[in-house]
Design an enzyme around this catalytic site. Structure first.
Site, mmCIF file in Angstrom:
data_model
loop_
_atom_site.group_PDB
_atom_site.id
_atom_site.type_symbol
_atom_site.label_atom_id
_atom_site.label_comp_id
_atom_site.label_asym_id
_atom_site.label_seq_id
_atom_site.Cartn_x
_atom_site.Cartn_y
_atom_site.Cartn_z
ATOM 1 N N SER A 162 56.680 47.702 32.646
ATOM 2 C CA SER A 162 56.694 47.324 31.227
ATOM 3 C C SER A 162 57.512 48.354 30.469
ATOM 4 C CB SER A 162 55.273 47.302 30.670
ATOM 5 O OG SER A 162 55.270 47.213 29.253
ATOM 6 N N TYR B 22 46.683 50.888 29.734
ATOM 7 C CA TYR B 22 47.672 49.952 30.273
ATOM 8 C C TYR B 22 49.037 50.619 30.384
ATOM 9 C CZ TYR B 22 50.906 46.002 30.419
ATOM 10 O OH TYR B 22 51.921 45.144 30.756
#
Length: 255
Positions: free
Chosen positions: A145, A160
């Protein structure tokens, strides 16, 4: 169209979002697709609806459970006797457990996120590398990401972001350590992708319009863009790209 005929590829988290788009694209390119899912078998079935039965295998596994993770790889490898590529996609994002959380919530979120997003992929990557070494090479593609590079705008999702950075580092290490053994490893770092996870995240940032207004193209990344890139990488046609982190964010984050 990239030709993946004869290749067997394992995709984790293939029942929705990016994973489902990847599974669909790999199947369309002629691959034999092993689609892992957690609880949504219908989603995985839909992703591979156009793939003939002999070229698909759906496998359930709870990535919270180390024994289930090990079993997932064993069952996947047993299907054809060889896995040519592993697309490490499955991940969770929790919307609490940030700096202001109480100790119990903090510990719970970090433990779950690290188990599912880091330790489970680490086990599968370990098995993949051993298998690729024994079979003359293979391809690892990790979906990270842009949060791994730039952090997150919502500090409640700190775990995360950290987990995605860990996945990036693992994959880079595989690329560097095993290149001479024919093992290729790539990191794909999406920005804001049109998935349920991103839609929920947007609600923590003032809504979808507020998020979209900050994007250079003024639009979210379609999951199909990620799937097309992964299909190309899985073909192994650009070996010397191994180790690269490929940003897919519509020029919103340029390094």
């Amino acid at each position: 169209m990239h030709d993946l005929n004869g290749k067997t590829l394992l995709v984790t988290g293939a029942s929705k979002g990016i994973g489902a788009a990847i599974a669909t694209a790999l199947g369309a390119a002629g691959a034999r697709v092993i689609a892992h899912y957690g609880g949504d078998r219908a989603g995985a079935e839909a992703a591979l609806a156009e793939v003939p039965p002999e070229r698909k295998l759906l496998l359930q596994a709870d990535l919270h459970d180390p024994r289930a993770v090990e079993s997932l790889w064993a069952r996947a490898q047993a299907w054809q006797g060889r896995i040519d590529g592993f697309i490490n996609n499955a991940a969770i994002m929790r919307w609490h457990g940030g700096m202001a959380a109480d100790d119990g919530a903090w510990d719970e979120v970090w433990e779950e996120t690290l188990n599912v997003n880091v330790l489970a992929p680490a086990r599968l990557i370990r098995r993949a590398v051993a298998h690729f070494q024994a079979s003359g090479g293979g391809v690892l593609i990790s979906i990270s990401s842009w949060a791994a590079q730039r952090g997150v705008t919502n500090p409640d999702t700190l775990a995360y972001a950290a987990s995605k950075a860990a996945v990036r580092s693992m994959t880079q290490t595989v690329a560097r350590a095993y290149a001479k053994q024919g093992i290729l490893a790539y990191i794909v770092a999406p920005g804001v992708v049109r998935t349920q996870m991103s839609e929920v995240f947007a609600q923590t940032q003032g809504g979808e319009e507020a998020v979209t207004a900050q994007l250079a193209m003024g639009e979210w990344v379609p999951p199909g863009d990620i799937a097309e890139l992964v299909t190309f990488l899985a073909s192994g046609r650009c070996r010397h790209l191994s180790g690269a982190t490929l940003d897919v964010n519509g020029a919103s984050y340029v390094r």
